[in-house]
Write a protein that holds these residues in place. Sequence first.
Motif, mmCIF file in Angstrom:
data_model
loop_
_atom_site.group_PDB
_atom_site.id
_atom_site.type_symbol
_atom_site.label_atom_id
_atom_site.label_comp_id
_atom_site.label_asym_id
_atom_site.label_seq_id
_atom_site.Cartn_x
_atom_site.Cartn_y
_atom_site.Cartn_z
ATOM 1 N N LEU A 24 40.728 56.065 -11.600
ATOM 2 C CA LEU A 24 40.792 57.522 -11.628
ATOM 3 C C LEU A 24 39.781 58.089 -12.624
ATOM 4 O O LEU A 24 39.078 59.063 -12.323
ATOM 5 C CB LEU A 24 42.206 57.971 -11.988
ATOM 6 C CG LEU A 24 42.459 59.476 -12.017
ATOM 7 C CD1 LEU A 24 42.158 60.092 -10.665
ATOM 8 C CD2 LEU A 24 43.903 59.746 -12.410
ATOM 9 N N ARG A 68 45.152 65.634 -11.761
ATOM 10 C CA ARG A 68 45.986 64.739 -10.935
ATOM 11 C C ARG A 68 45.863 65.107 -9.456
ATOM 12 O O ARG A 68 45.769 64.232 -8.600
ATOM 13 C CB ARG A 68 47.449 64.805 -11.380
ATOM 14 C CG ARG A 68 47.744 63.962 -12.600
ATOM 15 C CD ARG A 68 49.240 63.830 -12.844
ATOM 16 N NE ARG A 68 49.891 65.106 -13.078
ATOM 17 C CZ ARG A 68 50.017 65.691 -14.257
ATOM 18 N NH1 ARG A 68 49.538 65.121 -15.329
ATOM 19 N NH2 ARG A 68 50.630 66.847 -14.372
ATOM 20 N N GLU A 69 45.871 66.385 -9.153
ATOM 21 C CA GLU A 69 45.789 66.829 -7.761
ATOM 22 C C GLU A 69 44.453 66.437 -7.127
ATOM 23 O O GLU A 69 44.416 65.906 -6.017
ATOM 24 C CB GLU A 69 45.981 68.345 -7.690
ATOM 25 C CG GLU A 69 46.071 68.874 -6.274
ATOM 26 C CD GLU A 69 46.361 70.364 -6.237
ATOM 27 O OE1 GLU A 69 45.965 70.996 -5.243
ATOM 28 O OE2 GLU A 69 46.979 70.893 -7.175
ATOM 29 N N GLY A 71 42.433 64.075 -8.191
ATOM 30 C CA GLY A 71 42.407 62.613 -8.140
ATOM 31 C C GLY A 71 43.191 62.079 -6.956
ATOM 32 O O GLY A 71 42.769 61.142 -6.274
ATOM 33 N N LYS A 72 44.344 62.678 -6.694
ATOM 34 C CA LYS A 72 45.148 62.267 -5.540
ATOM 35 C C LYS A 72 44.379 62.529 -4.253
ATOM 36 O O LYS A 72 44.373 61.697 -3.343
ATOM 37 C CB LYS A 72 46.481 63.013 -5.525
ATOM 38 C CG LYS A 72 47.380 62.622 -4.361
ATOM 39 C CD LYS A 72 48.638 63.466 -4.315
ATOM 40 C CE LYS A 72 49.535 63.101 -3.153
ATOM 41 N NZ LYS A 72 48.907 63.105 -1.862
ATOM 42 N N ASN A 73 43.711 63.679 -4.165
ATOM 43 C CA ASN A 73 42.920 63.993 -2.972
ATOM 44 C C ASN A 73 41.797 62.975 -2.768
ATOM 45 O O ASN A 73 41.514 62.567 -1.639
ATOM 46 C CB ASN A 73 42.335 65.403 -3.067
ATOM 47 C CG ASN A 73 43.395 66.474 -2.974
ATOM 48 O OD1 ASN A 73 44.517 66.233 -2.535
ATOM 49 N ND2 ASN A 73 43.054 67.669 -3.415
ATOM 50 N N ARG A 75 41.763 59.805 -3.874
ATOM 51 C CA ARG A 75 42.374 58.535 -3.447
ATOM 52 C C ARG A 75 42.828 58.601 -1.996
ATOM 53 O O ARG A 75 42.611 57.667 -1.219
ATOM 54 C CB ARG A 75 43.547 58.179 -4.363
ATOM 55 C CG ARG A 75 43.106 57.699 -5.732
ATOM 56 C CD ARG A 75 44.284 57.200 -6.554
ATOM 57 N NE ARG A 75 45.365 58.156 -6.690
ATOM 58 C CZ ARG A 75 45.392 59.168 -7.545
ATOM 59 N NH1 ARG A 75 44.377 59.355 -8.380
ATOM 60 N NH2 ARG A 75 46.424 59.985 -7.609
ATOM 61 N N ASP A 76 43.451 59.708 -1.606
ATOM 62 C CA ASP A 76 43.910 59.866 -0.221
ATOM 63 C C ASP A 76 42.729 59.811 0.749
ATOM 64 O O ASP A 76 42.829 59.211 1.820
ATOM 65 C CB ASP A 76 44.663 61.182 -0.040
ATOM 66 C CG ASP A 76 46.024 61.188 -0.722
ATOM 67 O OD1 ASP A 76 46.497 60.098 -1.141
ATOM 68 O OD2 ASP A 76 46.604 62.285 -0.858
ATOM 69 N N ARG A 79 41.597 56.214 1.073
ATOM 70 C CA ARG A 79 42.577 55.457 1.863
ATOM 71 C C ARG A 79 42.447 55.794 3.344
ATOM 72 O O ARG A 79 42.553 54.919 4.198
ATOM 73 C CB ARG A 79 43.990 55.751 1.386
ATOM 74 C CG ARG A 79 44.359 55.021 0.133
ATOM 75 C CD ARG A 79 45.842 55.203 -0.187
ATOM 76 N NE ARG A 79 46.059 54.880 -1.568
ATOM 77 C CZ ARG A 79 46.460 55.734 -2.499
ATOM 78 N NH1 ARG A 79 46.710 56.991 -2.193
ATOM 79 N NH2 ARG A 79 46.616 55.349 -3.744
#
Length: 164
Positions: A24, A68-69, A71-73, A75-76, A79
């Motif tokens: 991250l 965090r938001e 970073g999640k985007n 990673r998503d 994936r």
Amino acid sequence: MSDTQDKKPSGMRPGLRYLLIGSLAVNFIIAGLMVGATVGKKRSGDRPPREGDILGAYTQALSSQERREIGKNIRDHHRALGEKPMRPREVLQQMLEALQAEPFDPEAVKALIDQQSETAFERRKIAQGLWLEYVSDMTAEERAAYAARIQEVLSKRKGPPKRP
């Protein structure tokens, strides 16, 4: 019950947690570099901030929730494309093997560097696009406040010593 039965299993292995945090952090650094290169402005009558000065300013100016938001985007997105995260230890191990090989093969080292650069560049482009989407969804007031926070982060950093 024994002590081992009383303990609840922890959520994530420490090594995996550090890898996730490191991944991250790398994504945010890459995003910060790309965004800085794209939208950074030269201050009038002054030199532009050094790369080290803008490194991370764009992400540091975000709240931890926003980081965090985004970073999640990121990673998503990776994936969804079926991409595996960069594994720093694997990359380092490949480079160490290439550097220690006898006879030394500069082309093998160059291929590893090129591969790492290409992967990092693609990840930067994706991170930059997702960051831009996030900023585009901000209101004018939110963007102005965000720009002010970026300026605040940059103003707290000391620049290089002035030459006489």
